[in-house]
Scaffold this motif. Structure first.
Motif, PDB file in Angstrom:
ATOM      1  N   UNK A   1      36.848  27.209  37.883  1.00  0.00           N
ATOM      2  CA  UNK A   1      36.824  28.679  37.759  1.00  0.00           C
ATOM      3  C   UNK A   1      35.542  29.243  38.366  1.00  0.00           C
ATOM      4  N   UNK A   2      34.411  28.590  38.087  1.00  0.00           N
ATOM      5  CA  UNK A   2      33.124  29.058  38.616  1.00  0.00           C
ATOM      6  C   UNK A   2      33.101  29.035  40.140  1.00  0.00           C
ATOM      7  N   UNK A   3      33.509  27.890  40.713  1.00  0.00           N
ATOM      8  CA  UNK A   3      33.377  27.712  42.174  1.00  0.00           C
ATOM      9  C   UNK A   3      34.416  28.536  42.937  1.00  0.00           C
ATOM     10  N   UNK A   4      35.636  28.587  42.427  1.00  0.00           N
ATOM     11  CA  UNK A   4      36.654  29.369  43.143  1.00  0.00           C
ATOM     12  C   UNK A   4      36.439  30.869  42.962  1.00  0.00           C
ATOM     13  N   UNK A   5      35.940  31.242  41.792  1.00  0.00           N
ATOM     14  CA  UNK A   5      35.832  32.668  41.477  1.00  0.00           C
ATOM     15  C   UNK A   5      37.193  33.303  41.216  1.00  0.00           C
ATOM     16  N   UNK A   6      38.231  32.487  41.045  1.00  0.00           N
ATOM     17  CA  UNK A   6      39.569  33.029  40.784  1.00  0.00           C
ATOM     18  C   UNK A   6      39.586  33.701  39.408  1.00  0.00           C
ATOM     19  N   UNK A   7      40.476  34.690  39.227  1.00  0.00           N
ATOM     20  CA  UNK A   7      40.627  35.261  37.886  1.00  0.00           C
ATOM     21  C   UNK A   7      40.902  34.138  36.881  1.00  0.00           C
ATOM     22  N   UNK A   8      40.253  34.201  35.738  1.00  0.00           N
ATOM     23  CA  UNK A   8      40.300  33.047  34.830  1.00  0.00           C
ATOM     24  C   UNK A   8      41.686  32.811  34.242  1.00  0.00           C
ATOM     25  N   UNK A   9      42.549  33.807  34.302  1.00  0.00           N
ATOM     26  CA  UNK A   9      43.910  33.559  33.803  1.00  0.00           C
ATOM     27  C   UNK A   9      44.676  32.626  34.760  1.00  0.00           C
ATOM     28  N   UNK A  10      44.115  32.435  35.983  1.00  0.00           N
ATOM     29  CA  UNK A  10      44.770  31.545  36.950  1.00  0.00           C
ATOM     30  C   UNK A  10      44.098  30.158  37.022  1.00  0.00           C
TER      31      UNK A  10
END
Ligand code: NAD
Length: 309
Positions: A128-137
């Motif tokens: 989640x940190x590295x991708x920066x994707x919304x955390x629901x994903x």
């Protein structure tokens, strides 16, 4: 529909095979070892005339092949050796996960990412940190497996089909997992009415140690079949928008009095990933255990962050 499975080891290969067998999606299987993913993919495809599936699978060493995947399963990295805890994998697997997550950010920006690599909760956070994707994903698989192990053990203890036992295991995928006695039922009857506290405690102990027992027996590698089946249960829920309520490692920022940790909680799972966190009524002791676990996992986040420095 395209799913990328990163890691063509024991878990990744079993996941890839089950996804195509169930005709859920086309799969790209990726592994850094030359020939490994290609070989595994061919082997799976040779079963298609017998099993009748029509989905395709392609093996490659190129992480970039995850391009525009809708769902990515991250199952690469080291497994435990006998006597090791999952947390001892942190240093080695963090480097692998960082690299994989950076590629996902660039090539699969719309993907939902389901993490399997251990230590599970902290690796899910790292993605989640590295991708920066919304955390629901960005979510991780552990609770489905831990619950399956407890369901199996309860079924054996009571002489009933494990399928008719339901339970919830929250918290971390490790020593601090929290099986919920009050949410465990056998054919709809609370398990409390069927077993003693001592029996329950013993089954919980066996559940906590189930993964380590398999590592010890295998001597090389760790559990793969039940983990893969557990992952595919979640893959199916996401791809088919089933709105299942399953336990996943998810970002918790408020519910259960926990602010800012990835840990196992019951969620509504569908096409959008985590659609809601279910708030259960827990005893004071259970709540404190969950909050303590969240603190410990947060400590691991700091450790991973310091590895980079
Ligand atoms: N969450 C769970 O409940 C659960 C259950 C079982 C296993 N696991 C974890 O899943 C992971 C995989 O387990 P396994 O049994 O399949 O291990 P395995 O050793 O059989 O396979 C791991 C594969 O990852 C590959 N790999 C390493 N770095 C890579 C990279 N950068 N890109 C692509 N592939 C890469 C390796 O070449 C190897 O083939 C481990 O960390 C294990 O602890 C988690």
């Amino acid at each position: 529909m395209k799913v990328a499975v990163i890691g063509a080891g024991a878990v990744g290969t079993a996941i890839a095979a089950k996804i195509v067998e169930r005709n859920l999606a086309d799969v790209v299987l990726v592994d850094v070892v030359p020939g490994l993913a290609e070989g595994k993919a061919l082997d799976i495809l040779h079963a298609s005339p017998i099993l009748g599936f029509t989905r395709t699978i392609r093996g490659t060493t190129e992480l970039e092949a995850c391009l525009w995947s809708e769902l990515v399963v991250v199952a690469c990295g080291r497994t435990r050796q006998p006597g090791m805890t999952r947390e001892e994998l942190l240093e080695q697997n963090a480097a692998t996960i960082r690299e994989v997550a950076a590629t996902l950010r660039a090539y699969a920006p719309g993907a939902t990412v389901l993490v399997v690599t251990n230590p599970l909760d902290v690796m899910t956070w790292l993605v989640a940190e590295v991708t920066g994707f919304p955390r629901k994903r960005v979510l991780g698989m552990a609770g489905v497996l831990d619950a399956a192990r407890l369901r199996y053990l309860l079924g054996q203890e009571l002489g009933v089909a494990p399928k008719d036992v339901s339970t919830l295991v929250l918290g971390s995928h490790g020593e601090q997992m929290l099986p919920l006695l009050g949410y465990t039922f056998v054919g709809g009857v609370p398990v409390k009415e069927k077993i003693s506290q001592a029996q329950w405690d013993e089954l919980v102990r066996k559940t906590r140690e189930a993964g380590a027992d398999i590592v010890r027996l295998l001597q090389k590698g760790s559990a793969s079949y039940a983990p893969a089946v557990s992952v595919v249960e979640m893959v199916e829920a996401i791809l088919l928008d089933q709105k299942r309520i399953l336990v996943a490692s998810v970002w918790c920022d408020g519910p259960y009095g926990i602010r800012g940790a990835y840990l196992g909680l019951p969620v509504l799972l569908g096409r959008e990933g985590i659609e809601a966190i279910q708030e259960l009524s827990l005893s004071q002791e259970e709540l404190l255990c969950l909050q303590r676990t969240a603190k410990e996992i947060e400590g691991l986040f700091a450790k991973v962050a310091s590895l980079r420095a």
